[in-house]
Design a protein around this motif. Sequence first.
Motif, PDB file in Angstrom:
ATOM      1  N   ARG A 111      37.209  31.451  32.860  1.00 41.53           N
ATOM      2  CA  ARG A 111      37.956  31.690  34.097  1.00 41.53           C
ATOM      3  C   ARG A 111      38.334  33.157  34.145  1.00 41.53           C
ATOM      4  NH1 ARG A 111      43.691  28.957  34.810  1.00 41.53           N
ATOM      5  NH2 ARG A 111      42.469  27.043  34.716  1.00 41.53           N
ATOM      6  N   ALA A 133      41.779  24.924  36.235  1.00 41.23           N
ATOM      7  CA  ALA A 133      41.327  26.103  36.968  1.00 41.23           C
ATOM      8  C   ALA A 133      41.786  26.022  38.411  1.00 41.23           C
ATOM      9  CB  ALA A 133      39.804  26.201  36.916  1.00 41.23           C
ATOM     10  N   THR A 174      35.386  31.018  38.185  1.00 42.86           N
ATOM     11  CA  THR A 174      35.083  30.241  36.986  1.00 42.86           C
ATOM     12  C   THR A 174      33.595  30.095  36.827  1.00 42.86           C
ATOM     13  OG1 THR A 174      35.134  28.140  38.197  1.00 42.86           O
ATOM     14  CG2 THR A 174      37.216  28.902  37.257  1.00 42.86           C
TER      15      THR A 174
END
Length: 326
Positions: free
Chosen positions: A283, A306, A315
């Motif tokens: 990420r 995320a 990501t």
Amino acid sequence: MSRASSRRPAPARTVKPKRRPQPKRQRRASILDHAVARVPGGEATVRKAAAWGITALVGGAAIAAAGWLGVFGLVGTAMAEGIGSLGFRVAQIEVTGLKRMDANSVYAVALDQRSRAMPLVDLNGTRDRLLEYGWIADARVSRRLPDTLVIDVVERDPAAVWQNNGQLMLIDHKGVLLDEVPAHAIPRLPLVIGEGANAQEPAYQRLIAAAPALRPMVKAATWVGNRRWDLLFQSGETLVLPEGEKAAANALVKFAQMDGTMGLLGKGYARFDLRDPSKLVVRMAPGAAATPAADDAEPGNAAEGAAPAGQGNETGSVETGSTGVV
């Protein structure tokens, strides 16, 4: 008729036959008689031994009763105090081996005695109380006549700082709590965070030893859910490791290999997830420019937690092989 003729003849006396004396019956000797006969001195010696045995039994009972009533304890204490009055009293305390622990705590324990007369100083009790302090791994307490109590201390070495619920504590390599740490004076030691992380310190040391090149780059390790580690690097990234000591060590070695070939740390990433050892999920940090590695990453494999698309966190995933990167 004459007078003589009128007398009747006297009856004849019967003589009782004399009884023949009966022979005495001999008593058969018993086993006890044989045993007594074999003792030097015979029966007299046995009687003396019995008398001494009874005397000893009565004397032992009297001594036991006196001990139960504390007579000897009182006499012994009085004698010890008398010895102390002759100058054999604790007047000095000599402590060796202290490096970090407050010496005043040791002095307080040493002086906490029922009596300071040297014969009455409780050496074992003093040692046991000293071992209640986290800093002290071992201690030896002895007398040095006439008036000195000698205490040799073996201290534990701090190995990490444990943070839990806002409190900071020094711990040794086994996770034993040593002392509180003020927030403004945290030593340069590894930081382990979370409930139970102190007990996992030995496991953490084995984990980081699997990839020694990463040791100086790790800022803190968080024990998550009492099952796995998250590592925070000095450059700000977090590495999420799988559960299980062996799996976590393998994942850390793999990440070290990938960082060595791809230069992952310090490139704008926020999070690396290796809970699935077949791929590294990454990420980006908010506002960070995507690197070539991120551009080449396969989309759609976001790490746990995320941010949704459009919130500034890019990501991606990098497939990993047995040697690190495919």
